[in-house]
Each structure stands twice: as C-alpha cells, then as structure tokens.
Design an enzyme around this catalytic site. Sequence first.
Site: not given
Ligand SMILES: [Zn+2]
Length: 278
Positions: A115, A140, A142, A146, A159, A226
């Site tokens: 992911h 990590h 995204h 987000e 994050h 999230t």
């Molecule tokens: Zn995250």
Amino acid sequence: MNPIISAASVTAAALTVGLAAIGSGIGQGNAAGQAVEGIARQLSSPVLASETSPHWTYGGETNPTQWGRLSHDFASCDVGRDQSPVDIDHVILGSPAAIEFNYAPTPLTVVNTGHTIQVNYEAGSHVTIDGKTYELVQFHFHTPSEHTIDGQAAAMELHLVHQNSAGELAVVGILINVGAENPAIAPIWDHIPAPGETNTVEGLTINAADFLPGNTSYYSYAGSLTTPPCSEGVRWNVLAEPIELSEEQVAAFAALYPVNARPVQPTNGRVIELHAAE
Ligand SMILES: [Zn+2]
C-alpha cells in the site's frame, strides 16, 4: 474577534512568527526518550500492522468507499465520525506551540507494504506535543497528499507515525511539493523491495529529522488512521510548511503507487487549530 479564518490567510503569518524557532526543535535524545524506549516495537498491533486483511485498495471494487463493508473490523471506515484525512480549510488560531522533535538516526529498513513504502524506526526517537511524548515507530508516503489545504492537494504527503506508552497514536503529516531534489529520500528510493517484502540495508542509517521543514508550525485535530481499520483516537499534526521532492523523485514513487491517498472525510464539527511555532 472572529476566530474562524481561512487556512491560507493565516499560514503566512504563522510562518513569519515561527521563523525564530528554526532548528530549535531538533535536539538529541534525552531521558524522556529512555523512559518510553521499548514501547511500540511490537508491530503486530492491528493499528500498526503493515498489512491487514481482508484485501483493500485505492481503486476498483475494494476502493475507499467500500472499506467499511469489507470487514467488521473496518466498520470505523464507514460509521466513524472523526475520520482522516480532512481538508484544512477553516481553522482556529490555537495556542502558540511547536512540536519538539528528538529524532536520531536509525538503521535503514525499507518495507514495501503493498500500500505504500514504509521505513521502520528503532526505539529512541520521539516527539513531544503539548507536553506528551510519543515514540517514532515508522514513516511512510502517500500520493497525492491525503490532507488538503483550502481544497488543494500537494504532490505527496509524509506520515511520521508515533505511539506513546499508553498506546495512543500521534501522526505528524508533512505535505510534499514538487521542487528541489531532496537528498534525504535517495537511500529509501534506492532500496525499495518487492511488494510484501522488507529490505534491511546493511551499513546505512537514515534520520527522519532530515525531512523536517525549518518551521514546525502545525495544524492539529482529532482523527483516525487513513487506512483500514480506520481506528479513531489518532492525534493529527499537519505541518504548515511543506517540503520538496524533485519531479523525478515523486515520479519514482508514483511509478509504484500512482494513487494511495484516501479522499478527505467530513469534519463533522471538529475543530482544526493552527499552532504557530514561537
Ligand atoms: Zn499514512
């Protein structure tokens, strides 16, 4: 006094106020770090596991609108009232405060969770937010971001996931714009394993402090994970100042994960406060 103001209009002022704080929030590990050392190492906790079942995705039949229906354990994704991410639009000026970052280098361990790309952190690095200390467990990425600011997404979001001795989570989010090449990302991008695998890199360390912007003014609100199981009770802290990666560095991540961002969720009356670093 009108406490409700637009995020964009106050950000510039907050950053000016906070410029004097550059660098002051980053120091060496201290006794508080020792006290919480050893917690949050057990990544078997469902809220921190890099993979959960059943299978969930950002597109197709198991996309974010379906997460809450995939498992009873994911019910919060559907019925939770304090979900993340959110659009940071109308904010209230909170008390002036800075997040105190005490990050040390850690041996480089890169996980491709299926992911996202995640870097696990050894014990001994922590943040102090509003007097509470949380240990850094992992960070990590995204894409796109987000959290959005006044409806605008950034290219990516970092994050930094922390947990305290009571098991409470605090995440620091840092928006990432396309700009200058960022040397801190290279060791991570150079050692990404296959999906589902972990790459423990011999002889290399990484320091999450190298990703922090100079100013640590931040937006705070009460939210959730999230990703499934979308557990609530997460203390969110999104830094007002973004950092940069080059177009090539963003593209390298997007080649693996073109979209791994949950859409923004309703605030349901939650207050987002801006804390300007002093
Ligand atoms: Zn995250």
